[in-house]
Design a protein around this motif. Sequence first.
Motif, PDB file in Angstrom:
ATOM      1  N   ALA A   7     -69.457 -19.476   6.946  1.00 47.78           N
ATOM      2  CA  ALA A   7     -70.061 -18.545   6.161  1.00 47.78           C
ATOM      3  C   ALA A   7     -68.881 -17.545   5.387  1.00 47.78           C
ATOM      4  CB  ALA A   7     -70.671 -17.416   6.866  1.00 47.78           C
ATOM      5  N   ASN A   8     -67.728 -17.597   5.996  1.00 48.28           N
ATOM      6  CA  ASN A   8     -66.747 -16.715   5.214  1.00 48.28           C
ATOM      7  C   ASN A   8     -65.866 -17.519   4.298  1.00 48.28           C
ATOM      8  OD1 ASN A   8     -65.339 -18.323   7.123  1.00 48.28           O
ATOM      9  ND2 ASN A   8     -63.845 -16.973   7.665  1.00 48.28           N
ATOM     10  N   LYS A   9     -66.145 -18.851   4.251  1.00 51.82           N
ATOM     11  CA  LYS A   9     -65.635 -19.581   3.100  1.00 51.82           C
ATOM     12  C   LYS A   9     -66.429 -19.986   2.046  1.00 51.82           C
ATOM     13  CE  LYS A   9     -61.800 -20.416   5.478  1.00 51.82           C
ATOM     14  NZ  LYS A   9     -60.839 -19.489   5.345  1.00 51.82           N
ATOM     15  N   LEU A  10     -67.839 -19.462   1.922  1.00 57.43           N
ATOM     16  CA  LEU A  10     -68.682 -20.022   0.860  1.00 57.43           C
ATOM     17  C   LEU A  10     -68.547 -19.297  -0.339  1.00 57.43           C
ATOM     18  CD1 LEU A  10     -72.109 -20.045   2.945  1.00 57.43           C
ATOM     19  CD2 LEU A  10     -70.409 -21.941   2.754  1.00 57.43           C
ATOM     20  N   ASP A  11     -68.339 -18.225  -0.387  1.00 60.95           N
ATOM     21  CA  ASP A  11     -67.790 -17.486  -1.787  1.00 60.95           C
ATOM     22  C   ASP A  11     -66.768 -18.264  -2.541  1.00 60.95           C
ATOM     23  OD1 ASP A  11     -69.792 -15.673  -1.832  1.00 60.95           O
ATOM     24  OD2 ASP A  11     -68.539 -14.233  -0.803  1.00 60.95           O
ATOM     25  N   PHE A  12     -65.544 -18.667  -1.516  1.00 62.82           N
ATOM     26  CA  PHE A  12     -64.438 -19.381  -2.423  1.00 62.82           C
ATOM     27  C   PHE A  12     -65.049 -20.726  -2.718  1.00 62.82           C
ATOM     28  CE2 PHE A  12     -61.283 -22.710  -1.993  1.00 62.82           C
ATOM     29  CZ  PHE A  12     -60.497 -22.242  -2.782  1.00 62.82           C
ATOM     30  N   ILE A  13     -65.936 -21.245  -2.132  1.00 61.84           N
ATOM     31  CA  ILE A  13     -66.411 -22.712  -2.471  1.00 61.84           C
ATOM     32  C   ILE A  13     -67.074 -22.579  -3.744  1.00 61.84           C
ATOM     33  CG2 ILE A  13     -67.916 -24.499  -1.994  1.00 61.84           C
ATOM     34  CD1 ILE A  13     -67.150 -24.240   1.101  1.00 61.84           C
ATOM     35  N   ARG A  14     -68.012 -21.592  -3.734  1.00 61.73           N
ATOM     36  CA  ARG A  14     -68.754 -21.326  -5.241  1.00 61.73           C
ATOM     37  C   ARG A  14     -67.841 -20.969  -6.148  1.00 61.73           C
ATOM     38  NH1 ARG A  14     -71.993 -18.187  -1.411  1.00 61.73           N
ATOM     39  NH2 ARG A  14     -73.432 -19.647  -0.517  1.00 61.73           N
ATOM     40  N   SER A  15     -66.397 -20.190  -6.104  1.00 66.78           N
ATOM     41  CA  SER A  15     -65.606 -19.884  -6.901  1.00 66.78           C
ATOM     42  C   SER A  15     -64.953 -21.144  -7.611  1.00 66.78           C
ATOM     43  CB  SER A  15     -64.621 -19.015  -6.544  1.00 66.78           C
ATOM     44  OG  SER A  15     -63.681 -19.542  -5.431  1.00 66.78           O
ATOM     45  N   GLN A  16     -65.007 -22.129  -6.992  1.00 66.95           N
ATOM     46  CA  GLN A  16     -64.321 -23.350  -7.390  1.00 66.95           C
ATOM     47  C   GLN A  16     -65.441 -24.364  -8.144  1.00 66.95           C
ATOM     48  OE1 GLN A  16     -61.103 -23.546  -7.020  1.00 66.95           O
ATOM     49  NE2 GLN A  16     -61.491 -21.473  -6.321  1.00 66.95           N
ATOM     50  N   ASN A  17     -66.598 -23.646  -8.465  1.00 67.47           N
ATOM     51  CA  ASN A  17     -67.818 -24.482  -8.944  1.00 67.47           C
ATOM     52  C   ASN A  17     -68.464 -25.581  -8.040  1.00 67.47           C
ATOM     53  OD1 ASN A  17     -67.676 -22.823 -11.198  1.00 67.47           O
ATOM     54  ND2 ASN A  17     -65.965 -23.645 -12.245  1.00 67.47           N
ATOM     55  N   ALA A  18     -68.440 -25.383  -6.913  1.00 62.24           N
ATOM     56  CA  ALA A  18     -68.971 -26.353  -5.855  1.00 62.24           C
ATOM     57  C   ALA A  18     -70.024 -25.977  -5.462  1.00 62.24           C
ATOM     58  CB  ALA A  18     -67.872 -26.857  -5.069  1.00 62.24           C
ATOM     59  N   ILE A  19     -71.049 -26.734  -4.869  1.00 60.26           N
ATOM     60  CA  ILE A  19     -72.386 -26.130  -4.173  1.00 60.26           C
ATOM     61  C   ILE A  19     -71.703 -26.035  -2.682  1.00 60.26           C
ATOM     62  CG2 ILE A  19     -74.311 -27.034  -3.294  1.00 60.26           C
ATOM     63  CD1 ILE A  19     -74.667 -28.942  -5.838  1.00 60.26           C
ATOM     64  N   ALA A  20     -72.053 -24.764  -2.324  1.00 58.83           N
ATOM     65  CA  ALA A  20     -71.409 -24.443  -1.005  1.00 58.83           C
ATOM     66  C   ALA A  20     -72.770 -24.388  -0.012  1.00 58.83           C
ATOM     67  CB  ALA A  20     -71.067 -22.911  -1.159  1.00 58.83           C
ATOM     68  N   ILE A  21     -72.326 -25.101   1.153  1.00 64.00           N
ATOM     69  CA  ILE A  21     -73.392 -25.224   2.187  1.00 64.00           C
ATOM     70  C   ILE A  21     -72.648 -24.772   3.382  1.00 64.00           C
ATOM     71  CG2 ILE A  21     -74.473 -27.017   3.825  1.00 64.00           C
ATOM     72  CD1 ILE A  21     -74.578 -28.826   1.157  1.00 64.00           C
ATOM     73  N   ASP A  22     -73.486 -23.914   4.107  1.00 64.02           N
ATOM     74  CA  ASP A  22     -73.064 -23.440   5.537  1.00 64.02           C
ATOM     75  C   ASP A  22     -72.968 -24.312   6.635  1.00 64.02           C
ATOM     76  OD1 ASP A  22     -72.209 -21.955   7.848  1.00 64.02           O
ATOM     77  OD2 ASP A  22     -73.503 -20.141   7.311  1.00 64.02           O
TER      78      ASP A  22
END
Length: 69
Positions: A7-22
């Motif tokens: 959960a604490n990494k999802l914003d970073f993943i989204r900031s890289q224009n990727a779909i984030a899945i917890d």
Amino acid sequence: VVATGSANKLDFIRSQNAIAIDYNSTNYFETLKENSSSGFDAAIDFTNQKSFNNSFKLLKKGGKLITCG
């Protein structure tokens, strides 16, 4: 690009224009399947043999699995 993380990494993943899945709160392999109807070109997996086997199942024919761990 689709990426799993805690959960604490999802914003970073989204900031890289990727779909984030917890991966802690969902059946992430089912969610990954839903994000690629024809399979993925490549997967990078950092966990264990069970996860490697599941990642392999997500690939399209000729797809590449990169394992680390």
